[in-house]
Enzyme design. Structure first.
Site, PDB file in Angstrom:
ATOM      1  N   HIS A 207       0.845  -1.199   0.000  1.00 19.02           N
ATOM      2  CA  HIS A 207       0.000   0.000   0.000  1.00 19.02           C
ATOM      3  C   HIS A 207       0.876   1.243   0.000  1.00 19.02           C
ATOM      4  O   HIS A 207       0.874   2.015   0.954  1.00 19.02           O
ATOM      5  CB  HIS A 207      -0.923   0.008   1.218  1.00 19.02           C
ATOM      6  CG  HIS A 207      -2.004  -1.020   1.132  1.00 19.02           C
ATOM      7  ND1 HIS A 207      -2.933  -1.035   0.118  1.00 19.02           N
ATOM      8  CD2 HIS A 207      -2.302  -2.070   1.903  1.00 19.02           C
ATOM      9  CE1 HIS A 207      -3.753  -2.054   0.285  1.00 19.02           C
ATOM     10  NE2 HIS A 207      -3.382  -2.699   1.362  1.00 19.02           N
TER      11      HIS A 207
ATOM     12  N   HIS B 178       0.361 -10.677   2.058  1.00 16.29           N
ATOM     13  CA  HIS B 178      -0.877 -11.088   2.742  1.00 16.29           C
ATOM     14  C   HIS B 178      -1.272 -12.520   2.424  1.00 16.29           C
ATOM     15  O   HIS B 178      -2.109 -13.093   3.102  1.00 16.29           O
ATOM     16  CB  HIS B 178      -2.067 -10.232   2.273  1.00 16.29           C
ATOM     17  CG  HIS B 178      -1.895  -8.783   2.504  1.00 16.29           C
ATOM     18  ND1 HIS B 178      -2.519  -7.822   1.738  1.00 16.29           N
ATOM     19  CD2 HIS B 178      -1.186  -8.129   3.434  1.00 16.29           C
ATOM     20  CE1 HIS B 178      -2.177  -6.629   2.184  1.00 16.29           C
ATOM     21  NE2 HIS B 178      -1.370  -6.790   3.199  1.00 16.29           N
TER      22      HIS B 178
ATOM     23  N   GLU C 279      -5.447 -10.506   3.796  1.00 18.93           N
ATOM     24  CA  GLU C 279      -4.891 -11.605   4.601  1.00 18.93           C
ATOM     25  C   GLU C 279      -6.007 -12.527   5.095  1.00 18.93           C
ATOM     26  O   GLU C 279      -5.873 -13.755   5.077  1.00 18.93           O
ATOM     27  CB  GLU C 279      -4.119 -11.035   5.794  1.00 18.93           C
ATOM     28  CG  GLU C 279      -3.564 -12.130   6.705  1.00 18.93           C
ATOM     29  CD  GLU C 279      -2.983 -11.583   7.997  1.00 18.93           C
ATOM     30  OE1 GLU C 279      -2.417 -10.479   7.989  1.00 18.93           O
ATOM     31  OE2 GLU C 279      -3.107 -12.269   9.026  1.00 18.93           O
TER      32      GLU C 279
ATOM     33  N   ASN D 138      -1.999   0.088   8.637  1.00 22.81           N
ATOM     34  CA  ASN D 138      -1.109   0.206   9.807  1.00 22.81           C
ATOM     35  C   ASN D 138      -0.544   1.622   9.931  1.00 22.81           C
ATOM     36  O   ASN D 138      -0.298   2.106  11.035  1.00 22.81           O
ATOM     37  CB  ASN D 138      -0.023  -0.876   9.789  1.00 22.81           C
ATOM     38  CG  ASN D 138       1.097  -0.578   8.830  1.00 22.81           C
ATOM     39  OD1 ASN D 138       2.038   0.111   9.174  1.00 22.81           O
ATOM     40  ND2 ASN D 138       0.999  -1.080   7.605  1.00 22.81           N
TER      41      ASN D 138
END
Ligand code: SF4
Length: 280
Positions: A45, A78, A130, A223
């Site tokens: 990302h 993932h 994931e 995250n």
């Protein structure tokens, strides 16, 4: 002239799994010129890295169905469900497995306990790749996206609970508590990856030593967004930026600025932000 101190978090930027898959993409592109190289979904990302991959000729397939027959396909950190592997093989694709070893460990847990007759509960974001991958390794799998799911999911029989690798520890603990009050003999596997916690802890330490924080990372990176939320807790001056070009002017009013970065933020962007702060 105003002086500014720039302090980096002790742990920041690429985690082991992301560093590994980025290297795999770069090596695959370097060693296979002339071949069609694709990744299954965006590997990371971070738009700047994705642009770099595009310049290397690496294309993104939205799903296994979109992969060109005979292509070299890199699976992202993932992971993917076994059905995607089968589909890739049917299309004659050569697969380069970029699945993070921590995610592979979770996939094995789901497969093993599912074969032993357990219902599998996975705590995490139901829209995350994931979890889609993990769910494919079991036959009776339920995603626990929030505390309400934990209160309402059907229980009974043998149950194993595990975590998305990047879920916040507090969220997982809350889900464990709610489920534990409903059924005593749930088997729990804490599969949270230390990378997320390490970046959060390091950020908490950083806040004690600076007057403002810049969190560097892609806007689509979950995250990174979580780091920004932690940075801004208690009204602390904090901004999330993707590149050095986005540093807000307000930052220059602070005597010491802390830098942290999400697990998908490459080193070169962190360096550019630091450079810009110090040399404005
Ligand atoms: S956060 Fe952890 S599990 Fe996820 S890719 Fe990075 S090292 Fe692997």
């Amino acid at each position: 002239m105003n002086f500014m101190m720039v302090i980096r978090a002790g742990v920041m930027g690429f985690c082991m799994g992301v560093r590994r898959v980025v290297r795999l993409v770069e090596e695959t592109a370097a060693n296979n010129s002339g071949r069609v190289i694709m990744t299954l979904g965006p590997v990371i990302h971070n738009p700047q890295i994705m642009e770099r991959f595009a310049r290397l000729g690496v294309r993104v397939a939205g799903s296994a169905r979109e992969v060109e027959p005979g292509a070299l396909v890199i699976v992202r950190a993932h992971g993917v469900p076994p059905a995607d592997w089968d589909q890739l093989k049917e299309r004659g694709a050569e697969i380069v497995d970029g699945t993070c070893p921590n995610v592979i460990a979770s996939q094995k847990i789901v497969g093993k306990y599912s074969n032993m007759g357990y219902s599998i509960l996975i705590a995490g974001d139901r829209n995350h790749g994931e979890l889609r991958g993990l769910a494919g390794f079991g036959s009776d799998v339920h995603i626990i996206d929030n505390p309400e799911d934990a209160r309402t999911v059907q229980l009974g029989g043998k149950i194993l609970l595990l975590a998305q690798t990047t879920i916040k520890k507090g969220e997982f603990e809350l889900i464990c508590r709610i489920l534990g009050e409903r059924q005593k003999d749930i088997l729990i596997r804490d599969t949270i990856c230390p990378a997320t916690e390490e970046r959060q802890t390091s950020l908490a330490n950083l806040k004690a030593h600076c007057s403002a924080i810049l969190v560097i990372g892609g806007r689509d990176s979950a995250n990174t967004r979580r780091l920004t939320m932690t940075a801004a807790e208690g009204g602390f001056p904090a901004w999330q930026i993707e590149t050095a070009g986005e540093i807000p002017d307000a930052v220059y009013g602070y005597p010491s600025v802390g830098l942290t970065a999400g697990a998908s933020t490459p080193d070169f962007i962190i360096d550019q932000v630091e450079e810009r702060l110090l040399n404005r």
